[in-house]
Design a protein around this motif. Structure first.
Motif, PDB file in Angstrom:
ATOM      1  N   GLN A  74       0.803  -1.220   0.000  1.00  0.00           N
ATOM      2  CA  GLN A  74       0.000   0.000   0.000  1.00  0.00           C
ATOM      3  C   GLN A  74       0.840   1.276   0.000  1.00  0.00           C
ATOM      4  O   GLN A  74       0.290   2.369  -0.071  1.00  0.00           O
ATOM      5  CB  GLN A  74      -0.929   0.007   1.224  1.00  0.00           C
ATOM      6  CG  GLN A  74      -1.974  -1.090   1.191  1.00  0.00           C
ATOM      7  CD  GLN A  74      -2.819  -1.073   2.440  1.00  0.00           C
ATOM      8  OE1 GLN A  74      -3.206  -0.013   2.920  1.00  0.00           O
ATOM      9  NE2 GLN A  74      -3.102  -2.254   2.984  1.00  0.00           N
ATOM     10  N   THR A  75       2.159   1.141   0.061  1.00  0.00           N
ATOM     11  CA  THR A  75       2.998   2.338   0.079  1.00  0.00           C
ATOM     12  C   THR A  75       2.897   3.081  -1.245  1.00  0.00           C
ATOM     13  O   THR A  75       2.669   2.490  -2.297  1.00  0.00           O
ATOM     14  CB  THR A  75       4.473   2.000   0.353  1.00  0.00           C
ATOM     15  OG1 THR A  75       4.923   1.078  -0.625  1.00  0.00           O
ATOM     16  CG2 THR A  75       4.670   1.444   1.743  1.00  0.00           C
ATOM     17  N   VAL A  76       3.052   4.367  -1.171  1.00  0.00           N
ATOM     18  CA  VAL A  76       3.033   5.225  -2.348  1.00  0.00           C
ATOM     19  C   VAL A  76       4.467   5.638  -2.626  1.00  0.00           C
ATOM     20  O   VAL A  76       5.160   6.151  -1.746  1.00  0.00           O
ATOM     21  CB  VAL A  76       2.158   6.477  -2.099  1.00  0.00           C
ATOM     22  CG1 VAL A  76       2.224   7.414  -3.283  1.00  0.00           C
ATOM     23  CG2 VAL A  76       0.730   6.065  -1.791  1.00  0.00           C
ATOM     24  N   LEU A  77       4.918   5.391  -3.841  1.00  0.00           N
ATOM     25  CA  LEU A  77       6.281   5.729  -4.231  1.00  0.00           C
ATOM     26  C   LEU A  77       6.222   6.865  -5.240  1.00  0.00           C
ATOM     27  O   LEU A  77       5.582   6.752  -6.275  1.00  0.00           O
ATOM     28  CB  LEU A  77       6.975   4.517  -4.853  1.00  0.00           C
ATOM     29  CG  LEU A  77       6.982   3.247  -4.001  1.00  0.00           C
ATOM     30  CD1 LEU A  77       7.613   2.101  -4.761  1.00  0.00           C
ATOM     31  CD2 LEU A  77       7.691   3.479  -2.688  1.00  0.00           C
ATOM     32  N   LYS A  80      11.925   8.989  -8.095  1.00  0.00           N
ATOM     33  CA  LYS A  80      12.817   7.838  -8.272  1.00  0.00           C
ATOM     34  C   LYS A  80      12.691   6.947  -7.044  1.00  0.00           C
ATOM     35  O   LYS A  80      13.149   7.289  -5.956  1.00  0.00           O
ATOM     36  CB  LYS A  80      14.258   8.315  -8.440  1.00  0.00           C
ATOM     37  CG  LYS A  80      15.210   7.198  -8.728  1.00  0.00           C
ATOM     38  CD  LYS A  80      16.614   7.733  -8.902  1.00  0.00           C
ATOM     39  CE  LYS A  80      17.578   6.573  -9.073  1.00  0.00           C
ATOM     40  NZ  LYS A  80      18.960   7.028  -9.108  1.00  0.00           N
ATOM     41  N   ALA A  81      12.062   5.828  -7.198  1.00  0.00           N
ATOM     42  CA  ALA A  81      11.769   4.963  -6.062  1.00  0.00           C
ATOM     43  C   ALA A  81      12.372   3.581  -6.282  1.00  0.00           C
ATOM     44  O   ALA A  81      12.840   3.255  -7.365  1.00  0.00           O
ATOM     45  CB  ALA A  81      10.259   4.856  -5.864  1.00  0.00           C
ATOM     46  N   PHE A  82      12.328   2.770  -5.239  1.00  0.00           N
ATOM     47  CA  PHE A  82      12.826   1.399  -5.327  1.00  0.00           C
ATOM     48  C   PHE A  82      11.764   0.485  -5.920  1.00  0.00           C
ATOM     49  O   PHE A  82      10.589   0.826  -5.992  1.00  0.00           O
ATOM     50  CB  PHE A  82      13.251   0.899  -3.938  1.00  0.00           C
ATOM     51  CG  PHE A  82      12.117   0.789  -2.957  1.00  0.00           C
ATOM     52  CD1 PHE A  82      11.428  -0.401  -2.811  1.00  0.00           C
ATOM     53  CD2 PHE A  82      11.738   1.870  -2.184  1.00  0.00           C
ATOM     54  CE1 PHE A  82      10.381  -0.507  -1.909  1.00  0.00           C
ATOM     55  CE2 PHE A  82      10.699   1.780  -1.277  1.00  0.00           C
ATOM     56  CZ  PHE A  82      10.021   0.588  -1.138  1.00  0.00           C
TER      57      PHE A  82
END
Length: 96
Positions: A74-77, A80-82
């Motif tokens: 549920q995380t919002v990235l 530039k994200a992993f």
């Protein structure tokens, strides 16, 4: 468990050793001072002890946050994200 390790460590040598311990535990670096990955309870305890023995408790901060797989999904990235797919038991096993 999935765990975040975040730190703010003053001494370069200590900071490098903490990063090394995080990598040895199989965590994936998502930012310079932020690691994420899957840890067994004994791995978390070992990492915690290793870090406690290194840091200056009056100057440094280290946080180990547990997170469920559902919460990770549920995380919002933003920006530039992993790659969330890297943080699974199956992928971790490939890097051991």
């Amino acid at each position: 468990m999935i765990a975040w390790v975040l730190y703010d460590i003053e001494n370069d040598s200590v900071r490098n050793k903490v990063a090394k311990y995080c990598k040895q535990a199989g965590l994936y670096r998502v930012q310079f001072s932020v690691f994420l990955g899957t840890l067994e309870k004994n791995q978390k305890d070992t990492l915690q002890l290793q870090i406690e023995n290194l840091i200056a408790e009056d100057k440094d901060s280290v946080y180990i946050f547990p997170m469920s797989k559902n919460e990770l999904q549920q995380t919002v990235l933003l920006g530039k994200a992993f790659d969330k797919k890297l943080i699974t038991d199956e992928v971790k096993a490939l890097f051991l």
